[in-house]
Design a protein around this motif. Structure first.
Motif, PDB file in Angstrom:
ATOM      1  N   THR A 190      52.305  17.795   0.966  1.00 17.27           N
ATOM      2  CA  THR A 190      50.981  18.180   0.521  1.00 17.27           C
ATOM      3  C   THR A 190      50.030  17.479   1.062  1.00 17.27           C
ATOM      4  N   ARG A 191      48.652  17.749   1.049  1.00 17.08           N
ATOM      5  CA  ARG A 191      47.628  17.218   1.710  1.00 17.08           C
ATOM      6  C   ARG A 191      46.282  17.074   0.809  1.00 17.08           C
ATOM      7  N   ILE A 192      45.525  16.185   0.977  1.00 20.62           N
ATOM      8  CA  ILE A 192      44.372  16.141  -0.016  1.00 20.62           C
ATOM      9  C   ILE A 192      43.135  15.941   1.068  1.00 20.62           C
ATOM     10  N   MET A 193      42.227  16.914   0.955  1.00 19.56           N
ATOM     11  CA  MET A 193      41.155  16.947   1.977  1.00 19.56           C
ATOM     12  C   MET A 193      39.813  16.449   0.763  1.00 19.56           C
ATOM     13  N   LYS A 194      39.150  15.620   1.393  1.00 18.53           N
ATOM     14  CA  LYS A 194      37.980  15.510   0.521  1.00 18.53           C
ATOM     15  C   LYS A 194      36.779  16.501   0.771  1.00 18.53           C
TER      16      LYS A 194
END
Length: 178
Positions: free
Chosen positions: A95-99
């Motif tokens: 997974t990735r978290i993009m602000k």
């Protein structure tokens, strides 16, 4: 500093936190992309990564362990038939978290949590739909123009006349004061 804090309680009691956590993980696997606050995304990511690791090996034990967390059978099946095999070659980091910035109401930091291989599916399907709509509009437009050409100019005058009469015959709206 965390200093032995194992997880972020997110200012919720345990039952609420557990239910929210389960719902968000289920939504992540269902839609493959979720917009939420950054602290929630960081917490959900931990569980989602563990479940994807389990889904890489499709066994009865792994399915039952994942079913403890995901109650929707369709999402559970998707996890083991689609998402798990897609991540077979990855050693982790699914997974990735993009602000996104800050929310206007309370200035909470927003983020998008998505699967790493997530792609928007709008490209091919929308192009096909748009081309079909354009073809149907062209066909409908050409048939309407052909009808007008056959009926002549008098048909245009006759279609406008009933509309004008209908507007004149409508009663004026009155307001009742009470």
């Amino acid at each position: 500093m965390k200093h032995k804090n194992g997880f972020n309680p997110l200012s919720r009691n345990s039952a609420h936190r557990r239910a929210m956590h389960r719902n968000m993980v289920t939504s992540l696997f269902k839609f493959e992309r979720v917009t939420t606050t950054k602290p929630k995304a960081l917490e959900v990511r931990r569980t989602a990564e563990k479940l994807i690791t389990r889904a890489k090996v499709d066994s009865v034990h792994n399915r039952r362990q994942a079913a403890r967390f995901i109650s929707d059978e369709a999402v559970l099946a998707k996890l083991f038939t689609e998402i798990g095999p897609r991540m077979k070659d990855r050693p982790g980091g699914y997974t990735r978290i993009m602000k996104l910035g800050f929310r206007t109401g309370d200035a909470a930091e927003l983020a998008i949590l998505e699967l790493v291989d997530y792609t928007l599916d709008t490209g091919d399907k929308d192009d096909k739909k748009k081309s079909k709509k354009a073809e149907s509009k062209k066909a409908a437009g050409s048939s309407a123009s052909a009808k007008k050409a056959k009926s002549g100019k008098n048909a245009d005058k006759n279609t406008d006349a009933p509309k004008a009469k209908a507007k004149e015959s409508e009663p004026a709206e009155t307001t009742a004061e009470g």
